[in-house]
Scaffold this active site. Structure first.
Site: not given
Ligand code: NAI
Ligand code: 15L
Length: 267
Positions: A32, A49-50, A70, A72, A134, A138, A164
């Site tokens: 993370d 950091d991705l 991982g 936002i 966001y 995706k 979830c």
């Protein structure tokens, strides 16, 4: 598996998966950008950091499976979403391509179809109708996974997670709830099936109210066991039913459909 990578391991779902997925590999690499609690049992921790391509390359090296949580996870500024969910996902797939194409589970979201009405029953191939920047990120992730599958044979389970959490906390979640145990059961099946391909899976428990059709992924052998109905009475006691004309009662994406565009250059 020898080593399973779980990104986003400091987040809500990640923390719940650490114990539930420990048996899936000899070593669990948890990662993370946020500080992680101490490694337990067979875990190793990597803070990363991705958005940092070099760090993600090193993170993925030596892993034979990835549960990618991982990023936002709610509406935010485009800059933050871009770094974690767009650049970050590209970095992850390029690292996977360089390191033997470990199977990936990508945490997509029900919000890619947030602007469908709650009285519609959706197949996985309906036109995307994202409700936020966001969820647009995706949609990018789903397209990226498909392209790496078609071009290189990279396998990904694209899981459109509903809600979830420990339990449903509003009326909409009676339809969208995915229990932690059912999600862990899905992860097990994704890494157990001999051939995965690149399916879209609705990540939802066996709730009474059903908006999404998972009949195309029966071959995974995943049978969710939990049902949000056990929380209905408790929920109805503590929370009034929303007005039928309210966005949370109309749209599958609920209140996300009302999110403004968040700008860093404006207050
Ligand atoms: P969360 O926000 O609790 O966890 C996400 C984790 O990603 C956080 O610990 C955060 O520090 C980390 N992260 C953010 N930016 C990062 C970066 N640049 N580099 C590395 N790590 C970074 O979210 P949650 O609820 O645990 O969800 C996990 C995943 O599942 C997310 O990708 C989310 O979009 C997706 N999802 C979750 C749903 C839910 O109901 N919990 C529903 C639909 C999708
Ligand atoms: C999501 O995509 C979010 O990550 C999560 O925090 C919830 O808002 C969930 O969808 C939901 O629709 O309940």
């Amino acid at each position: 598996m020898k080593r399973l990578l779980i990104t986003g391991a400091a987040g809500g779902v990640g923390r719940a998966m650490r114990t539930r997925l420990a048996h899936l590999a000899k070593t669990i690499r948890i990662s993370d950008v946020a500080p992680l609690s101490e490694a337990a049992g067979n875990e190793e921790c990597v803070q990363c950091d991705l958005g940092d391509a070099g760090a993600v390359d090193a993170l993925v090296a030596g892993c034979d499976g990835i549960v990618h949580l991982g990023g936002i996870s709610l509406e935010d500024t485009f800059e933050k979403i871009n770094n974690a969910n767009i650049v970050g996902l590209y970095n992850l797939y390029e690292a996977a391509r360089a390191h033997g194409m470990p199977r990936i589970l990508f945490a997509s979201s029900n919000h890619v179809v947030g602007y469908y009405r709650q009285d519609e029953y959706l197949a996985p191939d309906v036109r995307l109708r994202p409700d936020t920047l966001y969820s647009v990120s995706k949609c990018f992730g789903e397209a990226l996974a498909t392209m790496y599958h078609d071009k290189f044979g990279q396998e990904t389970a694209v899981v459109r997670i509903g809600s979830c959490f420990e339990k449903p906390t509003d009326h909409r979640m009676l339809a969208t709830w995915l229990s932690y145990d059912d999600f862990a059961g899905l992860v097990e099946r994704v890494f157990a099936v001999p051939r995965l391909g690149c399916p879209i899976i609705w990540g939802v428990s066996a709730n009474d109210a059903a908006w999404w059709d998972n009949s195309t992924v029966r071959y995974l052998g995943w049978t969710p066991k939990d049902n949000s109905a056990k929380f209905r009475a408790e929920l109805e006691q503590s929370l009034e039913l929303p007005d039928p004309g309210a966005p949370q009662a109309i749209w599958q994406g609920g209140l996300h459909t009302q999110e403004p565009i968040k700008r860093t250059d404006k207050s």
